[in-house]
Scaffold this motif. Structure first.
Motif, PDB file in Angstrom:
ATOM      1  N   GLU A 160     -10.808   3.016   4.618  1.00 54.19           N
ATOM      2  CA  GLU A 160     -10.016   4.508   4.489  1.00 54.19           C
ATOM      3  C   GLU A 160      -8.885   4.615   3.754  1.00 54.19           C
ATOM      4  OE1 GLU A 160      -9.473   5.821   8.501  1.00 54.19           O
ATOM      5  OE2 GLU A 160     -11.564   5.226   9.175  1.00 54.19           O
ATOM      6  N   LEU A 161      -8.080   3.430   3.822  1.00 53.92           N
ATOM      7  CA  LEU A 161      -6.707   3.401   3.159  1.00 53.92           C
ATOM      8  C   LEU A 161      -6.918   3.040   1.473  1.00 53.92           C
ATOM      9  CD1 LEU A 161      -4.828   1.231   5.547  1.00 53.92           C
ATOM     10  CD2 LEU A 161      -4.544   3.616   5.157  1.00 53.92           C
ATOM     11  N   LEU A 162      -8.217   2.099   1.280  1.00 51.59           N
ATOM     12  CA  LEU A 162      -8.391   1.877  -0.175  1.00 51.59           C
ATOM     13  C   LEU A 162      -9.029   3.082  -0.827  1.00 51.59           C
ATOM     14  CD1 LEU A 162     -10.080  -1.708   0.153  1.00 51.59           C
ATOM     15  CD2 LEU A 162      -8.107  -1.023  -1.286  1.00 51.59           C
ATOM     16  N   THR A 163      -9.902   3.911  -0.275  1.00 52.10           N
ATOM     17  CA  THR A 163     -10.353   4.932  -0.916  1.00 52.10           C
ATOM     18  C   THR A 163      -9.290   6.050  -1.382  1.00 52.10           C
ATOM     19  OG1 THR A 163     -11.202   5.855   1.214  1.00 52.10           O
ATOM     20  CG2 THR A 163     -12.933   4.578   0.019  1.00 52.10           C
ATOM     21  N   GLN A 164      -8.426   6.194  -0.385  1.00 47.95           N
ATOM     22  CA  GLN A 164      -7.456   6.998  -0.719  1.00 47.95           C
ATOM     23  C   GLN A 164      -6.394   6.487  -1.669  1.00 47.95           C
ATOM     24  OE1 GLN A 164      -7.269  10.126   0.871  1.00 47.95           O
ATOM     25  NE2 GLN A 164      -5.743  10.598  -0.787  1.00 47.95           N
ATOM     26  N   ILE A 165      -6.134   5.214  -1.887  1.00 47.05           N
ATOM     27  CA  ILE A 165      -5.459   4.493  -2.970  1.00 47.05           C
ATOM     28  C   ILE A 165      -6.085   4.835  -4.082  1.00 47.05           C
ATOM     29  CG2 ILE A 165      -4.685   2.393  -3.748  1.00 47.05           C
ATOM     30  CD1 ILE A 165      -4.236   1.443  -0.854  1.00 47.05           C
ATOM     31  N   ILE A 166      -7.361   4.663  -4.023  1.00 48.03           N
ATOM     32  CA  ILE A 166      -8.326   4.969  -5.681  1.00 48.03           C
ATOM     33  C   ILE A 166      -7.897   6.274  -6.048  1.00 48.03           C
ATOM     34  CG2 ILE A 166     -10.251   4.755  -6.263  1.00 48.03           C
ATOM     35  CD1 ILE A 166     -10.640   2.277  -4.548  1.00 48.03           C
ATOM     36  N   LYS A 167      -8.244   7.174  -5.203  1.00 51.28           N
ATOM     37  CA  LYS A 167      -7.929   8.582  -5.380  1.00 51.28           C
ATOM     38  C   LYS A 167      -6.804   8.993  -5.953  1.00 51.28           C
ATOM     39  CE  LYS A 167     -11.414  10.630  -2.223  1.00 51.28           C
ATOM     40  NZ  LYS A 167     -11.541  11.477  -1.006  1.00 51.28           N
ATOM     41  N   ASN A 168      -5.711   8.524  -5.361  1.00 52.16           N
ATOM     42  CA  ASN A 168      -4.319   8.824  -5.570  1.00 52.16           C
ATOM     43  C   ASN A 168      -4.079   8.311  -6.826  1.00 52.16           C
ATOM     44  OD1 ASN A 168      -4.047  10.125  -3.163  1.00 52.16           O
ATOM     45  ND2 ASN A 168      -2.804   8.660  -2.340  1.00 52.16           N
ATOM     46  N   SER A 186       1.715   7.755   1.047  1.00 54.72           N
ATOM     47  CA  SER A 186       2.702   8.198   1.881  1.00 54.72           C
ATOM     48  C   SER A 186       2.500   8.361   3.413  1.00 54.72           C
ATOM     49  CB  SER A 186       3.551   9.336   1.053  1.00 54.72           C
ATOM     50  OG  SER A 186       2.618  10.472   1.039  1.00 54.72           O
ATOM     51  N   PHE A 187       3.335   7.934   4.154  1.00 57.53           N
ATOM     52  CA  PHE A 187       2.906   8.034   5.700  1.00 57.53           C
ATOM     53  C   PHE A 187       4.177   8.664   6.138  1.00 57.53           C
ATOM     54  CE2 PHE A 187       0.007   4.880   4.088  1.00 57.53           C
ATOM     55  CZ  PHE A 187      -1.314   5.498   4.295  1.00 57.53           C
ATOM     56  N   ALA A 188       3.927   9.353   7.481  1.00 59.93           N
ATOM     57  CA  ALA A 188       5.092   9.275   8.298  1.00 59.93           C
ATOM     58  C   ALA A 188       5.177   8.594   9.360  1.00 59.93           C
ATOM     59  CB  ALA A 188       4.894  11.006   8.838  1.00 59.93           C
ATOM     60  N   ASN A 189       6.138   7.936   9.705  1.00 59.31           N
ATOM     61  CA  ASN A 189       6.366   7.034  10.847  1.00 59.31           C
ATOM     62  C   ASN A 189       5.531   5.991  11.094  1.00 59.31           C
ATOM     63  OD1 ASN A 189       8.925   8.594  11.328  1.00 59.31           O
ATOM     64  ND2 ASN A 189       7.716  10.362  12.202  1.00 59.31           N
ATOM     65  N   GLU A 190       4.714   5.378  10.016  1.00 60.35           N
ATOM     66  CA  GLU A 190       3.773   4.661  10.212  1.00 60.35           C
ATOM     67  C   GLU A 190       4.361   3.173   9.983  1.00 60.35           C
ATOM     68  OE1 GLU A 190       1.271   4.543  12.001  1.00 60.35           O
ATOM     69  OE2 GLU A 190       0.423   6.439  11.629  1.00 60.35           O
ATOM     70  N   GLU A 191       4.994   2.479  10.898  1.00 61.30           N
ATOM     71  CA  GLU A 191       5.746   1.191  10.761  1.00 61.30           C
ATOM     72  C   GLU A 191       4.690   0.232  10.511  1.00 61.30           C
ATOM     73  OE1 GLU A 191       9.186   0.518  10.514  1.00 61.30           O
ATOM     74  OE2 GLU A 191       9.426   2.577  10.645  1.00 61.30           O
ATOM     75  N   PHE A 192       3.671   0.184  11.076  1.00 59.90           N
ATOM     76  CA  PHE A 192       2.419  -0.750  10.848  1.00 59.90           C
ATOM     77  C   PHE A 192       2.262  -1.101   9.434  1.00 59.90           C
ATOM     78  CE2 PHE A 192       1.153   0.010  15.369  1.00 59.90           C
ATOM     79  CZ  PHE A 192       1.794  -1.012  15.838  1.00 59.90           C
ATOM     80  N   LEU A 193       2.073   0.065   8.356  1.00 59.24           N
ATOM     81  CA  LEU A 193       1.420   0.104   7.201  1.00 59.24           C
ATOM     82  C   LEU A 193       2.541  -0.657   6.212  1.00 59.24           C
ATOM     83  CD1 LEU A 193       0.162   3.565   7.109  1.00 59.24           C
ATOM     84  CD2 LEU A 193      -1.112   1.387   7.713  1.00 59.24           C
ATOM     85  N   LYS A 194       3.861  -0.850   6.732  1.00 56.74           N
ATOM     86  CA  LYS A 194       4.848  -1.562   5.634  1.00 56.74           C
ATOM     87  C   LYS A 194       4.440  -2.915   5.371  1.00 56.74           C
ATOM     88  CE  LYS A 194       8.746   1.576   6.933  1.00 56.74           C
ATOM     89  NZ  LYS A 194      10.001   1.614   7.433  1.00 56.74           N
ATOM     90  N   ILE A 197       1.035  -1.220   0.010  1.00 53.23           N
ATOM     91  CA  ILE A 197      -0.113   0.077  -0.068  1.00 53.23           C
ATOM     92  C   ILE A 197       0.947   1.211   0.167  1.00 53.23           C
ATOM     93  CG2 ILE A 197      -1.936  -1.092   0.990  1.00 53.23           C
ATOM     94  CD1 ILE A 197      -1.143   0.276   3.535  1.00 53.23           C
ATOM     95  N   THR A 198       2.056   1.204   0.593  1.00 53.39           N
ATOM     96  CA  THR A 198       3.127   2.397   0.686  1.00 53.39           C
ATOM     97  C   THR A 198       3.334   2.953  -0.836  1.00 53.39           C
ATOM     98  OG1 THR A 198       4.872   0.772   1.159  1.00 53.39           O
ATOM     99  CG2 THR A 198       3.985   1.971   2.695  1.00 53.39           C
ATOM    100  N   LYS A 199       3.149   1.822  -1.987  1.00 55.13           N
ATOM    101  CA  LYS A 199       3.253   2.489  -3.291  1.00 55.13           C
ATOM    102  C   LYS A 199       2.410   3.545  -3.787  1.00 55.13           C
ATOM    103  CE  LYS A 199       3.949   0.421  -8.047  1.00 55.13           C
ATOM    104  NZ  LYS A 199       4.237  -0.994  -8.695  1.00 55.13           N
ATOM    105  N   TYR A 200       1.257   3.494  -3.104  1.00 51.42           N
ATOM    106  CA  TYR A 200       0.251   4.465  -3.599  1.00 51.42           C
ATOM    107  C   TYR A 200       0.088   5.504  -2.334  1.00 51.42           C
ATOM    108  CZ  TYR A 200      -0.126   0.760  -7.165  1.00 51.42           C
ATOM    109  OH  TYR A 200       0.184   0.007  -8.016  1.00 51.42           O
TER     110      TYR A 200
END
Length: 340
Positions: free
Chosen positions: A147-155, A100-108, A95-98
């Motif tokens: 929440e993450l999916l909708t942002q990925i689609i927008k981006n 960008s987060f600051a200091n969110e290790e959980f999302l890697k 998900i980090t390909k689409y």
């Protein structure tokens, strides 16, 4: 609007009885049911009112119900649109390909696939992101993945969920009773909830990423029918067959415990028997279903050429109501009505 022959019969009478029994158990103010079988509307009933106000409007064909998590089937379509058209290279991309987060290790190292199939292991408590389990190792139904999916689609696409659905589905099919609403109107059915329900929240915004989607019974059934027919409607390919097929194809990781629910692009998909599935045990393989917290449900059974919709306006459950037992029962009753 989609043209389907309306030929009502009593073949699915036990489904109507089941839905009416559920409506009584839920203490809702209004409900409806619609079944399409072999390209005909064979069952369609509406009862009750838009609210518990004595002067409330009766439930009728153009009444629009709050569909809660059934909205995820539209988000699933938008995600499949992004994949099919190359905006997203692969659902196995992190998900980090689409994003960008600051200091969110959980999302890697979380792929999009795990957001679609509820295997991501993420959860938010009091606004803080936590990890419930290692990615891909279990299943949990949370909001953070949406929440993450909708942002990925927008981006990735440069479009909102609503824009994609309007262009690809609603306008081609003439849907006018499906959408996201900022303000109440006389077609929207009021949600019945417990006072101060901590899970209920009102949302504003018409981008398609909020929990404010309302759909009429017939257009939800037609949405299911569009999937059943893979977009080929009234002799014309109205919606992309490839996108619809992708959205309802099993995507859960092979490593997942087989007792856990199985999903496509957010749809629940019937594959091997799973102890925790929301789809009835007698519903055949290949069926797919989506259920919302207002107890609205859409079930599609390709093997039997059936689309079944039930609508309620109750948010959550009343004491003693077992939603999992009830939704499985709905699917089983639908399946048992089919005459081979």
């Amino acid at each position: 609007m989609m043209l389907l022959e309306r030929k009502l019969n009593d073949q699915f009478g036990s489904v109507v009885t089941h839905v009416k029994s559920t409506a009584k158990a839920l203490d809702c103010s209004g409900a409806s049911v619609m079944i399409i079988h072999k390209d005909r509307i064979v069952s369609e009933e509406y009862w009750g009112k838009h609210s518990k106000d004595p002067n409330a409007k009766p439930i009728q064909v153009d009444s629009q119900f709050h569909i809660a998590s059934v909205r995820k089937s539209y988000i699933g379509f938008a995600t499949a649109f992004a994949v099919f058209n190359g905006y997203i290279d692969s659902i196995d991309d992190p998900i980090t390909k689409y994003l960008s987060f600051a200091n969110e290790e959980f999302l890697k190292n979380i792929p999009i696939r795990q957001l679609l199939t509820h295997n991501h292991g993420l959860h938010t408590i009091d606004g803080k992101l936590i990890r419930e389990f290692a990615p891909g190792q279990s299943w949990a139904y949370r909001d953070i993945n949406i929440e993450l999916l909708t942002q990925i689609i927008k981006n990735s696409t440069g479009k909102t969920i609503a824009q994609i659905l309007n262009e690809e589905v609603f306008k081609p099919l003439g849907f006018r009773e499906t959408g996201w609403y900022d303000e109440p109107n006389d077609k929207l059915v009021q949600v019945i909830k417990e006072q101060n329900d901590k899970f209920w929240s009102t949302s504003k915004g018409t981008d398609g990423d909020k929990k404010n989607m309302y759909v009429s019974t017939r257009e939800l059934a037609f949405w299911g029918y569009t999937h059943l027919k893979q977009g080929f409607i009234d002799g014309t390919q109205m919606v992309s067959k490839e996108i619809l097929k992708l959205a309802t194809t099993l995507q859960s990781p092979n490593s997942l415990n087989t007792a856990l629910p199985q999903n496509g692009f957010l749809w629940f998909v019937k594959d091997i028997p799973a102890k925790r599935t929301e789809i009835g045990y007698h519903v055949p393989k290949g069926a797919f279903q989506i259920l919302g917290y207002t107890n609205v449900a859409l079930l599609v059974i390709p093997k039997h050429d059936i689309v079944a919709v039930r609508m309620f306006n109750r948010f959550g459950s009343t004491p003693g109501y077992d939603y999992l037992w009830d939704i499985r029962g709905f699917g089983d009753v639908v399946s048992e009505c089919v005459k081979e």
